[in-house]
Structures are given as structure tokens and as C-alpha cells.
Design a protein around this motif. Structure first.
Motif, PDB file in Angstrom:
ATOM      1  N   HIS A 186      64.469 -13.628 -14.772  1.00 40.15           N
ATOM      2  CA  HIS A 186      63.840 -12.630 -15.514  1.00 40.15           C
ATOM      3  C   HIS A 186      65.092 -12.231 -16.347  1.00 40.15           C
ATOM      4  CE1 HIS A 186      59.837 -11.227 -14.884  1.00 40.15           C
ATOM      5  NE2 HIS A 186      59.783 -11.945 -13.918  1.00 40.15           N
ATOM      6  N   SER A 187      66.170 -11.736 -15.801  1.00 34.51           N
ATOM      7  CA  SER A 187      67.023 -11.124 -16.753  1.00 34.51           C
ATOM      8  C   SER A 187      67.861 -12.148 -17.849  1.00 34.51           C
ATOM      9  CB  SER A 187      68.391 -10.676 -15.634  1.00 34.51           C
ATOM     10  OG  SER A 187      68.642 -11.441 -14.811  1.00 34.51           O
ATOM     11  N   GLY A 232      48.001  -7.179 -16.356  1.00 35.78           N
ATOM     12  CA  GLY A 232      48.454  -7.081 -15.215  1.00 35.78           C
ATOM     13  C   GLY A 232      49.526  -7.915 -14.607  1.00 35.78           C
ATOM     14  N   HIS A 258      64.986 -12.778  -9.690  1.00 32.36           N
ATOM     15  CA  HIS A 258      65.418 -12.067 -10.727  1.00 32.36           C
ATOM     16  C   HIS A 258      66.159 -12.598 -11.918  1.00 32.36           C
ATOM     17  CE1 HIS A 258      65.892  -8.658  -7.574  1.00 32.36           C
ATOM     18  NE2 HIS A 258      64.643  -8.702  -7.973  1.00 32.36           N
ATOM     19  N   ALA A 279      64.595 -14.269 -20.989  1.00 36.40           N
ATOM     20  CA  ALA A 279      63.090 -14.109 -20.627  1.00 36.40           C
ATOM     21  C   ALA A 279      62.552 -13.386 -21.826  1.00 36.40           C
ATOM     22  CB  ALA A 279      62.955 -13.273 -19.374  1.00 36.40           C
ATOM     23  N   HIS A 280      61.422 -13.390 -22.014  1.00 35.27           N
ATOM     24  CA  HIS A 280      60.755 -12.704 -23.463  1.00 35.27           C
ATOM     25  C   HIS A 280      60.459 -11.205 -23.171  1.00 35.27           C
ATOM     26  CE1 HIS A 280      57.955 -12.011 -26.540  1.00 35.27           C
ATOM     27  NE2 HIS A 280      57.355 -11.649 -25.516  1.00 35.27           N
ATOM     28  N   TRP A 281      61.007 -10.473 -24.096  1.00 34.70           N
ATOM     29  CA  TRP A 281      60.755  -9.002 -24.033  1.00 34.70           C
ATOM     30  C   TRP A 281      59.522  -8.789 -24.982  1.00 34.70           C
ATOM     31  CZ3 TRP A 281      63.773  -5.263 -21.428  1.00 34.70           C
ATOM     32  CH2 TRP A 281      64.937  -5.845 -20.620  1.00 34.70           C
ATOM     33  N   ASP A 282      58.682  -7.954 -24.498  1.00 39.61           N
ATOM     34  CA  ASP A 282      57.698  -7.530 -25.632  1.00 39.61           C
ATOM     35  C   ASP A 282      57.982  -6.913 -26.733  1.00 39.61           C
ATOM     36  OD1 ASP A 282      55.734  -8.944 -23.786  1.00 39.61           O
ATOM     37  OD2 ASP A 282      54.813  -7.070 -23.191  1.00 39.61           O
ATOM     38  N   THR A 283      57.436  -7.062 -27.808  1.00 37.92           N
ATOM     39  CA  THR A 283      57.807  -6.498 -29.166  1.00 37.92           C
ATOM     40  C   THR A 283      56.500  -6.241 -29.898  1.00 37.92           C
ATOM     41  OG1 THR A 283      57.921  -8.500 -30.341  1.00 37.92           O
ATOM     42  CG2 THR A 283      60.158  -7.594 -29.226  1.00 37.92           C
ATOM     43  N   SER A 284      56.732  -5.067 -30.735  1.00 40.50           N
ATOM     44  CA  SER A 284      55.593  -4.771 -31.798  1.00 40.50           C
ATOM     45  C   SER A 284      56.436  -4.245 -33.008  1.00 40.50           C
ATOM     46  CB  SER A 284      54.545  -4.012 -31.299  1.00 40.50           C
ATOM     47  OG  SER A 284      53.658  -3.472 -32.298  1.00 40.50           O
ATOM     48  N   ILE A 285      56.046  -4.988 -34.291  1.00 39.03           N
ATOM     49  CA  ILE A 285      56.745  -4.345 -35.269  1.00 39.03           C
ATOM     50  C   ILE A 285      55.802  -2.957 -36.014  1.00 39.03           C
ATOM     51  CG2 ILE A 285      57.652  -6.448 -35.983  1.00 39.03           C
ATOM     52  CD1 ILE A 285      55.523  -6.136 -38.405  1.00 39.03           C
ATOM     53  N   HIS A 315      53.667 -11.609 -14.663  1.00 42.71           N
ATOM     54  CA  HIS A 315      55.042 -11.837 -14.617  1.00 42.71           C
ATOM     55  C   HIS A 315      55.635 -11.997 -13.210  1.00 42.71           C
ATOM     56  CE1 HIS A 315      56.885 -11.533 -18.766  1.00 42.71           C
ATOM     57  NE2 HIS A 315      55.732 -11.030 -18.855  1.00 42.71           N
ATOM     58  N   HIS A 316      55.175 -13.132 -12.467  1.00 43.91           N
ATOM     59  CA  HIS A 316      55.606 -13.541 -10.790  1.00 43.91           C
ATOM     60  C   HIS A 316      56.567 -14.538 -11.092  1.00 43.91           C
ATOM     61  CE1 HIS A 316      52.137 -11.090  -9.205  1.00 43.91           C
ATOM     62  NE2 HIS A 316      53.054 -10.111  -9.810  1.00 43.91           N
ATOM     63  N   MET A 325      53.810  -3.818 -21.256  1.00 43.63           N
ATOM     64  CA  MET A 325      53.103  -4.913 -20.732  1.00 43.63           C
ATOM     65  C   MET A 325      51.644  -4.104 -20.321  1.00 43.63           C
ATOM     66  SD  MET A 325      53.911  -7.859 -20.803  1.00 43.63           S
ATOM     67  CE  MET A 325      52.370  -8.417 -19.434  1.00 43.63           C
TER      68      MET A 325
END
Lengths: 258, 541
Positions: free
Chosen positions: A15-16, A4, A12, A19-25, A7-8, A1
Motif C-alpha cells: 500500500h505505501s 467499499g 502494508h 499504490a494508487h491515491w484517489d484524485t479529482s481535479i 483495497h484488500h 474512496m
């Protein structure tokens, strides 16, 4: 990430679960591109003597690397170069150690020789390296001025001076290539003797760093041409370019004029 | 579970778990190589193979994969990735994509190492790749070169990433004197990687240049020098010992402080004396690997002094651990068993290293099993015990579940007994003259019995490690829910939920004046009171 406080979430749990987790191929694509383009292509050509397979490996790996870099740059440019200047300082420490190793080896082996240059060497050109030095120093100044203009908000002026820097870098590489072919034509090459070995590897490694520096500029060029240049990125690219310039002083003083 | 969000992840915790999976797989492969060698040596004459080159390939794969594929990636890849952002209260590392690049380059390195078993003419150059053999052999030295270069590049960009992260992204209030010892140790290891890996990269590149491009760096007939390779190689590879030692000792510090429920003894001395001292001295001791290679006396004597001197900062770090145990409220869960095991094994390994620092004794001990035994005690086994203890320690945080304490301890005792059988006997036969790297020992039939016991011990080690890995797999799938802070640690990583979400905390934490990661003891504040969750903490630009 990189960016800034987006993600507020309230709890918890939100989030767990789901929730979306950042990716990049792109890191994945580049890594496997490197597998094909370097170890496999090299092994097929030099170890197993199958040049056709080697070319196929290059044909697979090089586009993967280029596509990976292009995808990465377009995905990430302008989203988190705030820390890249400090990081480049650490990276340059590592890069500098490559040249420390080369020069340590060079000094050690050269001082152990009874006579220098050893038999079989040819006279190196005296004027060309001076011109190359002037070109590279000029390019350090032009990129510094380009950054200054970008800082002032002059996107058009920045673009011009960046293009001039790239042109000077290409000019340096052209002269280097001309000099290599000239020397090889006279029968001085990487296998002639230990001087040829050092001359071609050290100037070659320095030239490779010039190419990397130019590649970093090229990665920033589309954004610069579109008037969206990231000052953080260009400052970092400029720092690397100055480093390449400083290394050249060692190359020219130790290899050409000593 | 979304597989795409794992493979293409840029999250530091998932990148860390990818590192863990890859390095444990590498550990398995390299462990099988060790077993093959032990079986080959279990009796005189050819046992598994009549081809010495086959034994060389096992030796190459065992050494290169254990160090480059298991220990360094597990410590500076898995632990650093998983723990550092959590310990400094950051959402992620500075450059998440660079982090993903380094883990996939690591996998490419593993693939290259495994290709060794499937290609014609695999590399047979040990993990050291000394010329002239590496240049003259028909084996594929280029594969060795590229494996080292790719893994080296991965660790350099990882080091740049983590140094930037810790310098710029610590939580508000988390000053340098409140960093976990593990973070300090790992930062020091990354500084060493940045300085020394490029030297190794240069050295291994040049052997391939000599072999394939016709240069003469290591060819004395044309003005080169063979010994310069050994100097460049050990100029990296001795500091590499500290690249492994520092993080694994950092892991042990975290475990010992938590299970002794005690402050770290003399924190400032450990950090500024121990860690900084090791970094300062690590680059000037490499010649002790070359005492018998032919070296001027003034260099040998000088580096004997520095080698003995570096025991001082290392000793400070051991004293810090023992002092942390002193008057602590110690409990003996599985991670603590491994941590105490490390102290024991490291002391044996460290003390048996002193004779090897002396050129006079090294003339006798060099290239014997004594060196192999010493090295395995001090680095291979101590480091691996720390890695296993650390995985157990953070297991509840990573998975949110608890492993089986019974099988955890069973695995520990099996390996602990096994390593002492193998490596103690190894040092013993080494002193009596058993040379290393021999695939057959027809000239030394008196050692056959010792070799049989060592092979038996190696089997016990293998079973012990397998028990641990199976325990993790079963625990991750079916363990009881562990809660967020099962060990009652003060450290910041235990203040978030288990397993932590993307972004680690819903709101970035900041820490209070009174908080310290080892703030057990008088006037203690519980970690919940000490961590202030402020909604909008300004970050660095």
C-alpha cells in the motif's frame, strides 16, 4: 474512496509504495473559478471601476465553475450519496442561520422605527405573493411524489414529476422577477429606505436559494433522463427544496403580510 | 513523489498536509506583519512608515490571517483532517471530494489575503470590519468580505463532512464513550461553525452591500443601526474563540494522556460537562465585547453572568488535564513541553480574562493593551503552542521520521520566554493606560522603554518559531525512521503504519470491548491486542 472493500491488499508495504491515491481535479477547478468569478470580478466592477476586466473575470470564472460542477457530477454520481441525506441536514442548519440573521436584523430594526413602512415605501402586491406561495408549496408536493415514484421504481413517472417541479420553480422565479421589475418601476428599490433594503435582500437571498435548489435538480437531471437517477441524490435534493419552501413561509408572512 | 496525486488529492491525510502547509505559510506572513508593527512601535514617532493607514493594513493582515488563515485552518483543517478518520478507524471522510474543495477554497482565501499587499487601496478594516469606517473607507472592503465568505464556506462544508463522518463511519465497537477527546472537541467546534459562521457571513456581506449596492443596514440616517453589525459580528466571533479553543485543548488532551501514560481524568465530566457546556453557553456571552459600545444595563449584567458562568465548563476541561497529569508517569518530550506550556499560558490568559468579564472594570481596561495581552495569552499563544505541540506529536505518524529533540526543546524555550516577555509587559502597560491600535504613542512617552523590550521579545518569539519550522522540514527530509508507535499511545491512529497508506488500514479495524483510547493503567491491553482486524466489516450503507 466512496465504494467499499476494494483495497484488500496483502501487506502494508504494497500500500505505501507505488499504490494508487484517489484524485479529482474538479474541486481545484471550482475553487479557482470562484476566485475569478466572485472576489475579482466584483472588485474590478465595484471598487476599481473597470467593467471590461470584470466581464473577463466572469468569462474565466463562470465556465470554470460550471465545468467543475459538470465534471464532478459525472465523476461521482451514483457512487456515494448514502450519507448525503444526513449531511444535508447539517448543511441546512447552517443555511437556516443565514435567514435567522436576516430576520433578527429585520425585526430589530423594524421594531425600532417609529412608523412602518417608512416614508418612500410603496404598497406591496397582495395577490401575487399568494400565488407564489401556492406554486412553491405545489412544487414541494410534486418533488415528494416524484421521489415516491422513484422509490417504487417508476423511472418514467419520476422523470415527469421532476420536470414539473423544475417548471414550478422556474415559474416562481419568473413571478419574483416580474414583481421586482414592477416595484423598481414604481421607484421602490434596494436603496429607497430600510424597508426597500430588507425587501430586496431577503427576497433576493431566498430567490438565490431557489436557484441553488433548481441547480441541484439540474445536476441530477441528465441521470434522471437516462433512467439512472440516484434515489439517494434525489432524496437529498428534495430535502433542500423543502427547506427553501419553509423559508418562504417566513418571507411571505414577515415581509409581505405583516 | 507524484505532484498530481498531491494537488488533486482527495485523501484526507494529504488534504490535511495541504492545510498544514498553507496555514504555516499564513502564520509566517502574519508573523512578519506582527514584527513590522513591533518595529514601528519600538520608538516614538514614525519608525518604518509615516503613514498610519500602512500600520492599519499590517494590523488587518496580522489579525485576519492569524485567525482565519492560520489557527482555524490548522486546527479544523489540518488536525481534524489528519486525525479524525484515523482516530475513528475510517478509511477516509464521508465526502472526499468535498474535502478537497474545502482545502482549495482555503487556498483561494489565502491568495485573497496575500493580494492585500499587491492591490491599490487594500482593505484597512482590522479583522473586525466595523462600520461606519469599513463603509466609508476608500480601502477595498469587498476583498475582506469575500475572504471571510470563502473561508467561511470552506469551513462549513468541512464541518458538514466531518460531522457526517463521525456520526456514520466509526469503526465497529467504537462507541461514543470511546471517542478521543480531540474528536469530541473538534465535533463541538464544527457544530459551532455551522451555527455561527453563517451569521458572520451575513454581517460581512451586508457591509459590502451598504458600501457598493447602496443598502442602509448600518446607516442610522436611513433607518439602519451601526451597532447591529457589532452584535452580529461578535455573535459569531465569540463562539469562534471556542472553535479555536476546543480543538487546541483536544490536541493538548491527546498529548498529555500519552506522555503522562494515564487515563483521561473524569472523561465523562470533560465531555458532557466541559465540551457540551461550552457549546451550550458560547452563543450567549458575546455582549462582553460590547460593554462600552452603548448597551442596555440588563443585557450587560445578564451577559456578565453568562460570561462568568462559562468559566465553569472551561474550568472542568482544565481540571481534566491536571487530573490526567496527577499520578501519571510523565516524560518531557517536545510535544509534552508545548502541552504543559499551553496549560501555563492558558491559566494566565484565563485568569486575566475575569476582570474583562466585569463591565465596571472593562470601562477602564477596554481598548488598552491589557485586552491585547489577555487575548494573546489565552487564545493566540496558547492556541499556537498547542498547534506546534500537536504537529510535533503526530510528526512521526505523518512523515514516518523523527524530528530533532534538541532543536524541538530549544524552539520551545525560546518562544516560551519570548511570549511571556511580550504579553506580560503588554498587560502591564495596558493597566497603566496604553491604548491599543495606536501607530504612534506621542502622548505616552513613558511607555517607550516597555515597547522596546516588547519588540526585543517579539524577535525571540520569531526565532523560536522559525527553529521549530526548520526542525520539521529537516526532520521530514532526513530524520531517523520513527516506527509506527514511538510514544506507546493507546489511540487508534498509532495502530497503522507510519505514514499510513491510502485507505489507512489494509483491512478496516474494529475495536474490542476492553479497548479505550486512554486505557492505560490496571489490566491494560496493548493496542495491538485490542484492535481486531476483521477482513470484511459491514459498513453503513
Amino acid at each position: 474512496m466512496a465504494h467499499g472493500n476494494t483495497h484488500h491488499a496483502a501487506s502494508h508495504a504494497a500500500h505505501s509504495h507505488g499504490a494508487h491515491w484517489d484524485t479529482s481535479i474538479w474541486p481545484f477547478v471550482i475553487s479557482f473559478g470562484i476566485l475569478f468569478a466572485l472576489p475579482l470580478a466584483f472588485s474590478f466592477h465595484f471598487v476599481y471601476h473597470q467593467p471590461f476586466v470584470a466581464v473577463m473575470m466572469l468569462g474565466l470564472g463562470v465556465p470554470m465553475i460550471l465545468a467543475g460542477i459538470a465534471g464532478w457530477v459525472s465523476e461521482a454520481m451514483g457512487k456515494g450519496e448514502g450519507l448525503s441525506y444526513g449531511a444535508m441536514g447539517w448543511f441546512i442548519l447552517a443555511e437556516a442561520m443565514i435567514f435567522v440573521s436576516f430576520f433578527a436584523l429585520y425585526w430589530f430594526l423594524r421594531l425600532a422605527e417609529p412608523a412602518w413602512p417608512p416614508a418612500g415605501s410603496v404598497e406591496l402586491p397582495r395577490v401575487m405573493p399568494l400565488v407564489m406561495t401556492a406554486v412553491l408549496v405545489a412544487s414541494s408536493l410534486t418533488i415528494h411524489y416524484a421521489e415516491h415514484l422513484l422509490h417504487l421504481g417508476d423511472a418514467g413517472g419520476f422523470r415527469k414529476w421532476l420536470l414539473l417541479t423544475i417548471a414550478l420553480g422556474l415559474c416562481f422565479l419568473g413571478m419574483s422577477a416580474y414583481e421586482w421589475t414592477h416595484l423598481m418601476h414604481e421607484g421602490f428599490n434596494i436603496g429607497t429606505n430600510v424597508f426597500g433594503t430588507f425587501f430586496f435582500t431577503i427576497t433576493g437571498f431566498h430567490g438565490a436559494h431557489v436557484i441553488v435548489g433548481l441547480a441541484i435538480f439540474l445536476a441530477g437531471l441528465p441521470a434522471a433522463l437516462g433512467g439512472r437517477a440516484s434515489p439517494g441524490f434525489m432524496r437529498t435534493a428534495g430535502l433542500y427544496w423543502h427547506f427553501v419552501d419553509i423559508i418562504w413561509f417566513f418571507v411571505v408572512s414577515q415581509i409581505y403580510y405583516w | 513523489m507524484n505532484l498530481k496525486e498531491w494537488i488533486f488529492t482527495t485523501d484526507h491525510k494529504r488534504v490535511g498536509v495541504l492545510y498544514l502547509i498553507g496555514s504555516i505559510a499564513a502564520f509566517g506572513v502574519a508573523g512578519v506583519m506582527a514584527m513590522l508593527m513591533r518595529l514601528e512601535l519600538s520608538q516614538l514617532g514614525p519608525t518604518l512608515t509615516a503613514n498610519p493607514t500602512q500600520y492599519n493594513i499590517w494590523l488587518y493582515a496580522h489579525g485576519a490571517v492569524m485567525i482565519l488563515g492560520f489557527q482555524i485552518p490548522a486546527l479544523t483543517g489540518f488536525f481534524a483532517n489528519y486525525c479524525i478518520p484515523l482516530m475513528i478507524g475510517a478509511k477516509d471522510v464521508a465526502f472526499p471530494r468535498v474535502n478537497a474543495l474545502s482545502v482549495w477554497l482555503f487556498y483561494v482565501g489565502i491568495i485573497l489575503a496575500i493580494l492585500t499587499f499587491f492591490i491599490p487601496d487594500p482593505p484597512d478594516v482590522m479583522w473586525t470590519g466595523y462600520p461606519p469606517y469599513s463603509i466609508l473607507t476608500t480601502g477595498n472592503t469587498a476583498l475582506y468580505t469575500f475572504t471571510v465568505l470563502i473561508l467561511g464556506f470552506a469551513s462549513i462544508i468541512g464541518g458538514v463532512n466531518f460531522l457526517t463522518t463521525v456520526v456514520y463511519m466509526r469503526a465497529p465497537g467504537l462507541t461514543w464513550n470511546k471517542l478521543n477527546i480531540f474528536v469530541w472537541c473538534t465535533l463541538a467546534a464544527f457544530v459551532l461553525q455551522l451555527i455561527f459562521v453563517p451569521v458572520l457571513g451575513t454581517a460581512v456581506t451586508l457591509i459590502s452591500f451598504d458600501k457598493y449596492l447602496g443598502t442602509h443596514f448600518f446607516d442610522p440616517a436611513r433607518g439602519g443601526d451601526v451597532l447591529t453589525y457589532q452584535n452580529l459580528f461578535w455573535f459569531y466571533s465569540h463562539p469562534a474563540v471556542y472553535v479555536i479553543f476546543l480543538p487546541f485543548f483536544g490536541v493538548v488532551y491527546e498529548i498529555v494522556a500519552t506522555f503522562a501514560r494515564n487515563r483521561v481524568f473524569n472523561y465523562a465530566m470533560v465531555v458532557y460537562g466541559g465540551i457540551f457546556g461550552i457549546v451550550a453557553l458560547s452563543g450567549v456571552v458575546w455582549v462582553h465585547h460590547l460593554y462600552v459600545s452603548g448597551m442596555a444595563d440588563w443585557i450587560r449584567i445578564g451577559q456578565m453572568v453568562t460570561t462568568l458562568l462559562i468559566s465553569v465548563p472551561v474550568g472542568l476541561m482544565v481540571i481534566g488535564l491536571v487530573g490526567t497529569l496527577y499520578k501519571g508517569a510523565i516524560s518531557f518530550e517536545t510535544p509534552m513541553m508545548y502541552a504543559l506550556g499551553v496549560i501555563f499560558l492558558f491559566l494566565i490568559g484565563g485568569l486575566t480574562g475575569i476582570p474583562l468579564a466585569l463591565p465596571s472594570l472593562t470601562l477602564h481596561l477596554s481598548d488598552t493593551y491589557y485586552v491585547v495581552g489577555h487575548f494573546h495569552y489565552v487564545m493566540a499563544v496558547a492556541g499556537t503552542f498547542a498547534i506546534f505541540g500537536g504537529v510535533y506529536y503526530w510528526f512521526p505518524k505523518i512523515t514516518g521520521r523523527m524530528y530533532s529533540e534538541f532543536w524541538g526543546k530549544a524552539g520551545f524555550w525560546l518562544t516560551f520566554v519570548g511570549v511571556n516577555i511580550v504579553f506580560w509587559i503588554m498587560m502591564d502597560v495596558g493597566v497603566k493606560g496604553m491604548p491599543r491600535r495606536y501607530y504612534d504613542y506621542a502622548q505616552f512617552p513613558q511607555f517607550e522603554h516597555a515597547h522596546q523590550i516588547m519588540t526585543f521579545g517579539a524577535g525571540i518569539i520569531g526565532i523560536g518559531f522559525a527553529v521549530a519550522v526548520i526542525n520539521w522540514i529537516v526532520g521530514a527530509m532526513r530524520g531517523k525512521p520513527a516506527g509506527d508507535n514511538p510514544w506507546g499511545s493507546m489511540s487508534l491512529e498509532w495502530t497503522t503504519v507510519s505514514p499510513p497508506p491510502h485507505g489507512n488500514w489494509p483491512t478496516p479495524p474494529s475495536v474490542s470491548e476492553e479497548w479505550h483510547p486512554y486505557g492505560y493503567g490496571d489490566g491494560r491491553v496493548s493496542s495491538d491486542e485490542a484492535i481486531l482486524h476483521t477482513p470484511d466489516v459491514p459498513r453503513v450503507s
